[in-house]
Design a protein around this motif. Structure first.
Motif, mmCIF file in Angstrom:
data_model
loop_
_atom_site.group_PDB
_atom_site.id
_atom_site.type_symbol
_atom_site.label_atom_id
_atom_site.label_comp_id
_atom_site.label_asym_id
_atom_site.label_seq_id
_atom_site.Cartn_x
_atom_site.Cartn_y
_atom_site.Cartn_z
ATOM 1 N N ILE A 82 -14.005 -1.369 -3.781
ATOM 2 C CA ILE A 82 -12.839 -2.847 -3.362
ATOM 3 C C ILE A 82 -13.350 -3.994 -4.385
ATOM 4 O O ILE A 82 -12.411 -4.906 -4.841
ATOM 5 N N GLU A 141 -2.859 -8.650 -8.264
ATOM 6 C CA GLU A 141 -2.520 -9.029 -7.077
ATOM 7 C C GLU A 141 -1.529 -7.677 -6.959
ATOM 8 O O GLU A 141 -0.560 -7.590 -7.177
ATOM 9 N N CYS A 142 -2.041 -7.256 -5.765
ATOM 10 C CA CYS A 142 -0.572 -6.461 -4.392
ATOM 11 C C CYS A 142 -1.337 -6.194 -3.397
ATOM 12 O O CYS A 142 -2.575 -6.679 -2.667
ATOM 13 N N ALA A 152 -2.099 -3.870 -1.420
ATOM 14 C CA ALA A 152 -3.002 -2.769 -1.183
ATOM 15 C C ALA A 152 -3.911 -3.885 -1.141
ATOM 16 O O ALA A 152 -5.462 -3.174 0.068
ATOM 17 N N LEU A 153 -4.522 -4.844 -1.816
ATOM 18 C CA LEU A 153 -5.372 -5.148 -2.363
ATOM 19 C C LEU A 153 -5.877 -6.558 -1.230
ATOM 20 O O LEU A 153 -7.315 -6.400 -1.036
ATOM 21 N N ALA A 159 -6.991 -4.102 1.632
ATOM 22 C CA ALA A 159 -8.523 -4.115 2.195
ATOM 23 C C ALA A 159 -10.227 -4.933 2.018
ATOM 24 O O ALA A 159 -10.865 -4.617 2.689
#
Lengths: 105, 127
Positions: free
Chosen positions: A42, A51-52, A54-55, A58
Motif C-alpha cells: 500500500i 490517486e484512486c 482503491a488507494l 486501502a
C-alpha cells in the motif's frame, strides 16, 4: 480403556482434525510479517503518486503497528461466544483483508 | 604535498561520482510498478485470479512491469496480499525475454571462432 478398540474420539467420529483455539507465537509472528508486507504494498502505491478510490480505501485500513493484538489474531464472529474467534478459523485467512471490525465491535 | 593533492583529488572524484549518481537518480523519475506474484490465487474467488490475468501474471514469482496509472494501482490493491510491488524508473523495465537473459549464468567461456570460419586461426597467425 486400553487396546485397539478403546473409545476415543477418532474411533467414534472417524476423521478428527484438531484446530487449536488460538495461534501459536510462530503463527502470530508470521501473521505480523504478512500484515507488514501488505502495508509495504500500500505504501509503495501511495508513493507512486497515483490517486484512486482503491488507494483511499486501502489507506483507511489500520497499519500493522496501529492494530491491537485483538484485531491481528482474532476476527468478529456473530456466532462465537464473545463475538470473537481465532482469525485462523477463517478460510484463506492468510490471503484476505480482515483488519477492521463491524461498527460497535 | 603530492600525496596530499592525491588525497584531495580522490575525495573530489568521490564527491563528483556521488553527485552524478544523485543527479541520475533525480533525472530518472520512478514511473513504473514492478509487480511480483509471491502467493498464488488458487482457491480464492475467481475475481482475484482474473485480476492477476489482466495484470499479465500467470505464475508465482513472475515479475511484470506496468506504468503508474490509477487502473493498475487499483488492480495491485485488489491483490495486495498476493504481490510484492516496487516503484522503478522506465529504464528498469524488462520484458519476459530480457529477464530470462539476465537470469542466465556466465557460461565461463567465450567463442573466439568456429572451425568453419577459422577466424581464430587467422588471428593467431597474425594475418
Amino acid at each position: 480403556m486400553f487396546g485397539p478398540f478403546r473409545p476415543t474420539a477418532i474411533n467414534y467420529g472417524g476423521l478428527l482434525w484438531k484446530t487449536p483455539w488460538k495461534l501459536s507465537p510462530t503463527r502470530k509472528a508470521n501473521q505480523r510479517k504478512r500484515l507488514k508486507r501488505v502495508d509495504a504494498v500500500i505504501e509503495t502505491v501511495r508513493q507512486s503518486g497515483v490517486e484512486c478510490t482503491a488507494l483511499d480505501e486501502a489507506l483507511r485500513l489500520p497499519k500493522e503497528h496501529e492494530m491491537p493484538a485483538r484485531d491481528k489474531y482474532t476476527v468478529f464472529s456473530a456466532k462465537a461466544v464473545g463475538y470473537r474467534k481465532g482469525i485462523h478459523k477463517v478460510p484463506k485467512w492468510t490471503r484476505m483483508t480482515l483488519r477492521t471490525n463491524p461498527r460497535g465491535f | 604535498m603530492f600525496s596530499k593533492l592525491f588525497k584531495s583529488q580522490s575525495a573530489l572524484r568521490r564527491f563528483y561520482s556521488t553527485a552524478t549518481q544523485n543527479l541520475t537518480e533525480k533525472q530518472e523519475p520512478k514511473t513504473y510498478y514492478k509487480i511480483t506474484l509471491l502467493r498464488s490465487a488458487i482457491a480464492l474467488p475467481k475475481r482475484y485470479k482474473d485480476t492477476l490475468v489482466t495484470l499479465g501474471i500467470h505464475r508465482r514469482m513472475q515479475t511484470v512491469f506496468h506504468p503508474h496509472k490509477p487502473d493498475i494501482a487499483g488492480k495491485i490493491l485488489r491483490v495486495k496480499e498476493l504481490v510484492q510491488v516496487e516503484n522503478v524508473p522506465a529504464s528498469a523495465v524488462r520484458t519476459k525475454t530480457e529477464q530470462r537473459w539476465e537470469r542466465r549464468p556466465d557460461p565461463g567461456f567465450e567463442v573466439v571462432g568456429t572451425w568453419k570460419n577459422k577466424r581464430w586461426l587467422l588471428d593467431e597467425e597474425g594475418i
